[in-house]
Design an enzyme around this catalytic site. Structure first.
Site, PDB file in Angstrom:
ATOM      1  N   CYS A 107      45.425  51.818  -4.325  1.00 28.46           N
ATOM      2  CA  CYS A 107      46.319  51.812  -5.489  1.00 28.46           C
ATOM      3  C   CYS A 107      46.096  53.056  -6.342  1.00 28.46           C
ATOM      4  CB  CYS A 107      46.135  50.539  -6.313  1.00 28.46           C
ATOM      5  SG  CYS A 107      44.462  50.274  -6.887  1.00 28.46           S
ATOM      6  N   ARG A 164      51.131  40.107   0.150  1.00 26.94           N
ATOM      7  CA  ARG A 164      50.503  38.788   0.326  1.00 26.94           C
ATOM      8  C   ARG A 164      51.375  37.917   1.232  1.00 26.94           C
ATOM      9  NH1 ARG A 164      47.966  39.537  -5.098  1.00 26.94           N
ATOM     10  NH2 ARG A 164      49.960  39.216  -6.119  1.00 26.94           N
ATOM     11  N   SER A 166      33.010  41.824  -7.169  1.00 28.07           N
ATOM     12  CA  SER A 166      31.839  41.997  -8.043  1.00 28.07           C
ATOM     13  C   SER A 166      32.027  41.299  -9.391  1.00 28.07           C
ATOM     14  CB  SER A 166      31.583  43.487  -8.269  1.00 28.07           C
ATOM     15  OG  SER A 166      32.752  44.099  -8.764  1.00 28.07           O
ATOM     16  N   ASP A 205      41.220  45.786  -0.437  1.00 28.73           N
ATOM     17  CA  ASP A 205      42.086  46.260  -1.535  1.00 28.73           C
ATOM     18  C   ASP A 205      41.224  46.725  -2.711  1.00 28.73           C
ATOM     19  OD1 ASP A 205      44.256  46.770  -3.183  1.00 28.73           O
ATOM     20  OD2 ASP A 205      44.513  44.668  -3.762  1.00 28.73           O
TER      21      ASP A 205
HETATM   22  C1  LIG Z   1      42.857  46.157  -7.009  1.00 30.57           C
HETATM   23  S1  LIG Z   1      41.820  44.817  -7.466  1.00 30.57           S
HETATM   24  C2  LIG Z   1      42.132  43.709  -6.147  1.00 30.57           C
HETATM   25  C3  LIG Z   1      43.361  42.839  -6.339  1.00 30.57           C
HETATM   26  C4  LIG Z   1      43.474  41.710  -5.373  1.00 30.57           C
HETATM   27  N1  LIG Z   1      43.626  42.177  -4.007  1.00 30.57           N
HETATM   28  C5  LIG Z   1      44.600  40.772  -5.719  1.00 30.57           C
HETATM   29  O1  LIG Z   1      45.494  40.572  -4.875  1.00 30.57           O
HETATM   30  O2  LIG Z   1      44.598  40.220  -6.818  1.00 30.57           O
HETATM   31  C6  LIG Z   1      40.207  45.445  -7.153  1.00 30.57           C
HETATM   32  C7  LIG Z   1      39.055  44.478  -7.352  1.00 30.57           C
HETATM   33  O3  LIG Z   1      37.860  45.122  -6.914  1.00 30.57           O
HETATM   34  C8  LIG Z   1      36.772  44.650  -7.684  1.00 30.57           C
HETATM   35  N2  LIG Z   1      35.679  45.619  -7.475  1.00 30.57           N
HETATM   36  C9  LIG Z   1      35.573  46.891  -7.945  1.00 30.57           C
HETATM   37  N3  LIG Z   1      34.510  47.515  -7.402  1.00 30.57           N
HETATM   38  C10 LIG Z   1      33.919  46.615  -6.571  1.00 30.57           C
HETATM   39  C11 LIG Z   1      32.792  46.659  -5.698  1.00 30.57           C
HETATM   40  N4  LIG Z   1      32.067  47.786  -5.560  1.00 30.57           N
HETATM   41  N5  LIG Z   1      32.491  45.558  -4.988  1.00 30.57           N
HETATM   42  C12 LIG Z   1      33.216  44.430  -5.123  1.00 30.57           C
HETATM   43  N6  LIG Z   1      34.302  44.330  -5.911  1.00 30.57           N
HETATM   44  C13 LIG Z   1      34.655  45.407  -6.625  1.00 30.57           C
HETATM   45  C14 LIG Z   1      37.320  44.491  -9.076  1.00 30.57           C
HETATM   46  O4  LIG Z   1      36.574  43.526  -9.787  1.00 30.57           O
HETATM   47  C15 LIG Z   1      38.770  44.027  -8.765  1.00 30.57           C
HETATM   48  O5  LIG Z   1      38.814  42.626  -8.811  1.00 30.57           O
END
Ligand SMILES: C[S@@+](CC[C@H](N)C(=O)[O-])C[C@H]1O[C@@H](n2cnc3c(N)ncnc32)[C@H](O)[C@@H]1O
Length: 397
Positions: A341, A215, A255, A301
């Site tokens: 990840c 970040r 989502s 991410d």
């Molecule tokens: C690894 S986390 C991201 C962390 C974020 N970059 C941070 O710095 O806090 C992955 C995110 O993807 C979201 N997610 C999972 N599948 C998704 C999809 N198909 N479309 C949108 N969001 C999704 C989850 O709700 C989660 O918040």
């Protein structure tokens, strides 16, 4: 929970001849194929003594029924008790002190204990300015909740105001319990940006602390008054970083409705207007199908598409699709920051998939930074599997 009855080994596993070498080198896992014999009646979570073929003790750990048959909590014959957890927590804290995190006025949220990386498979402790959030990744650790809590109190002293324990039972149901204090969330700083961890309602322990340095990189690479698209944004960690770096507009997509609500709190905590930072609740794949805007910076991410080795091929297809669609949204000369990840996806496999995504969209790029997990997520040199987060910052032609 009275853990005393669980502290001492209830059984043993004996390794096949010459299969002790990796444990002797400090690898904390015993695979089922390395076991010659075990005592009767072992169940998931049984405390076991690990013996090499001639009967000598290699350590103690928790038995599991999967391909990883034992995870070692100590490489010597000791009870698994408060003293053992206290010793490991003390050493973990010393590392965070050395990293300049413990006592920092700029960063008050970081990972205090990183499982195998701190000699405690299955035990995560995230620190949010006075609150410790413990995540127990195996059910076998639950009986040790009392010992873990006492050890943390001992090591952290009166800096510890709240203690939450997150665990998952055999049926896969998650439990979140306040063991000390009653705050359900808390504010903390990451490189002078404010965030709020909701440990009772968030994902994992409430915040993804592993992306701290990435970040910061995005913040410094953000062109003044530039625009940014933050895909899979969760609570907008990268979005706040982009705004701190001078972005004029940041679009954040996830989502999860709860995550996006918590993103609004992050905007307020940092004094940013929601007008310059629209949040979109959508599946990122659907969103990318219809978005036609171009951005100076695109961050991608996604969650761990591969949770285990068997799922890797499918996961790689998912990463390729997400990366190709995200890449289409980057302006010429803009920055694409892409992450995985998934522990099961290697750095080489990830790079190949990102390269394939560039081919898919007919673009070229130059890697300017290789990213990894923040150093408060250390990797034991004897346990390379602990390196799970990988990322690339790429200038797109
Ligand atoms: C690894 S986390 C991201 C962390 C974020 N970059 C941070 O710095 O806090 C992955 C995110 O993807 C979201 N997610 C999972 N599948 C998704 C999809 N198909 N479309 C949108 N969001 C999704 C989850 O709700 C989660 O918040």
């Amino acid at each position: 929970v009275n853990s005393e009855q669980y502290q001492l080994p209830a059984g043993w596993v004996r390794l096949k001849s010459r299969r002790e070498v990796s444990v002797q080198r400090g690898h904390p896992w015993v695979f089922s194929g390395a076991i010659q014999a075990s005592s009767p009646g072992l169940v998931a979570g049984s405390v076991v003594r690990i013996e090499q073929n001639d009967g000598r003790c290699l350590g103690v750990g928790l038995y599991g029924t999967g391909s990883i048959a034992v995870k070692l909590l100590a490489f010597r014959d000791v009870p698994i008790d408060e003293a053992l957890f206290g010793e490991k927590f003390g050493r973990a804290l010393a590392v965070r002190r050395a990293l300049g995190l413990w006592g920092s006025p700029h960063t008050t949220g970081f990972r205090l204990v990183h499982a195998e990386g701190d000699g405690l498979p299955g035990v995560i402790v995230d620190w949010y300015a006075g609150a410790a959030v413990v995540q127990l990744q195996t059910e076998g650790l639950v009986p040790f909740t009392g010992a873990i809590a006492s050890a943390l109190r001992q090591v952290l002293g009166d800096r510890l105001q709240d203690l939450c324990v997150v665990s998952t039972d055999a049926a896969g149901v998650e439990h979140r319990t306040m063991v000390v204090g009653d705050r359900k969330s808390g504010d903390f700083m990451e490189n002078d940006a404010w965030y709020r961890a909701h440990w009772m309602t968030g994902q994992k322990t409430g915040f993804f602390l592993d992306q701290r340095e990435n970040r910061l990189a995005i913040r410094s690479l953000m062109p003044t008054s530039g625009t940014m698209l933050n895909l899979f944004c969760y609570t907008g960690g990268f979005s706040i970083a982009g705004l701190k770096g001078g972005a004029s507009r940041v679009v954040s997509v996830d989502s999860s409705e709860i995550a996006l609500e918590q993103f609004q709190e992050h905007l307020q905590l940092n004094g940013f207007s929601a007008n310059s930072a629209p949040a979109v609740r959508a599946d990122c794949f659907d969103y990318l199908d219809s978005d036609t805007d171009l951005y100076d910076v695109v961050v991608c991410d996604p969650p761990a598409f591969a949770k285990h080795q068997k799922a890797v091929d499918r996961a790689l297809r998912g990463y390729r699709r997400a990366n190709a669609a995200a890449l289409r949204r980057v302006k010429a000369g803009g920055l694409f920051a892409t992450f995985s990840c998934s522990q099961a996806v290697s750095i080489d496999a990830f790079r190949s998939v990102v390269q394939a995504a560039f081919d898919d969209v007919g673009r070229r790029g130059r890697i300017i930074k290789n990213c990894s997990q923040a150093p408060c997520h250390p990797v034991a040199i004897s346990h390379p599997e602990g390196e799970y987060l990988k990322g690339l910052c790429i200038i797109v032609d």
